[in-house]
Design an enzyme around this catalytic site. Sequence first.
Site, PDB file in Angstrom:
ATOM      1  N   LYS A 159     -24.002   7.371  -2.140  1.00 38.72           N
ATOM      2  CA  LYS A 159     -23.573   8.741  -2.453  1.00 38.72           C
ATOM      3  C   LYS A 159     -23.348   8.961  -3.949  1.00 38.72           C
ATOM      4  CE  LYS A 159     -18.744   7.689  -1.252  1.00 38.72           C
ATOM      5  NZ  LYS A 159     -17.686   7.963  -0.255  1.00 38.72           N
ATOM      6  N   TYR A 203       0.841  -1.195   0.000  1.00 40.90           N
ATOM      7  CA  TYR A 203       0.000   0.000   0.000  1.00 40.90           C
ATOM      8  C   TYR A 203       0.879   1.249   0.000  1.00 40.90           C
ATOM      9  CZ  TYR A 203      -3.860  -3.116   1.420  1.00 40.90           C
ATOM     10  OH  TYR A 203      -4.783  -4.120   1.491  1.00 40.90           O
ATOM     11  N   LEU A 219     -18.299  -1.901   1.295  1.00 38.68           N
ATOM     12  CA  LEU A 219     -19.104  -0.831   0.699  1.00 38.68           C
ATOM     13  C   LEU A 219     -18.938  -0.768  -0.818  1.00 38.68           C
ATOM     14  CD1 LEU A 219     -18.382   2.008   3.309  1.00 38.68           C
ATOM     15  CD2 LEU A 219     -20.165   0.255   3.344  1.00 38.68           C
TER      16      LEU A 219
END
Length: 334
Positions: A206, A43, A198
């Site tokens: 959204k 990452y 999600l």
Amino acid sequence: MVSEVTYGNWLTHGELVDRDQAVACVRAALDAGITTFDTADVYARGAAEEVLGAALSGERRSSLVIASKVCLPTGDGPNDRGLSRKHIRESCEASLRRLRTDYIDLYQAHRFDETTPLEETLVALDDLVRQGKVLYIGVSEWTAPQIESALAVIRDLGLRSRIVSNQPQYNMLWRIIEPEIAPLCLREGIGQLAFQPLAQGVLTGKYRPGQEPPDGSRGKAGGRAPAFVGRVLGPQLLERVQDLLPVAADCGLSAAQLAIAWVLRQPGVSSVVAGATRPEQVAENAAASGKEIDDAVLARVDEILGDLIDRDPGKTAQMMAVRPEWRRTASSEG
């Protein structure tokens, strides 16, 4: 023991948010009762581990569970990737330095490496456990046959460490672990640390049909984030996600909390790995812990998403960390 919600820092620390904001998110996670933190050497080329290590510095170490991963490329050299003894050892040492800790609670093989003998990988991980540098081992995005092969090697060699976790992508839409991987893990006592609950933020509602991604979202951010979000954006999906909003409201939850609670409701799931770019998102995600949703809600979710749900086990990630142009030494092959 892990918290039901794990704070993950993929695509955030070292990329989307600055260090102060990242530290604020970690502090919000601690304040919300989150004790488990997930990262990886790959990452932001190590920057994510560095930021997390700095943010957790000074905390009581025994109260935290820190998870990291090894396999994907961390450099341009032939040994900067994969699950060879060399890369596992060197990557672990580097992760320990960046995380400012003497040990990693959970060290996971980020992908399967077909170029390295499985015995070499598992013995190398077992050595780290024996040395006290790693407490537990796990895998991420391995297929059911790959996990079964690893379990057989562990039994045959009598290794001390066993696989305790699997970290798959899993959410209302992406359910490819359900036919094969989830049942295997249930039988073997392997917990699921589900990431992307999600679906890159799509299940929060959204992103609206026919509208530009909102400011501050991953879909509007810089770096690699928009490319990942773009994989799951589509008008039909966005419309159906809007239909989930009243279902969440009936449960007294936000859409994000419903998505997280849905994953936690599934058999064998130990924790949900959720990232955030703002402290308030962390608090909202954490509030989904302990929320109960009944069978009628599960059925309603399935009805709304319908044919957009993917359960094809063949789609389990097969991305290889070691490129075919890199060759192992003859002694290693033997």
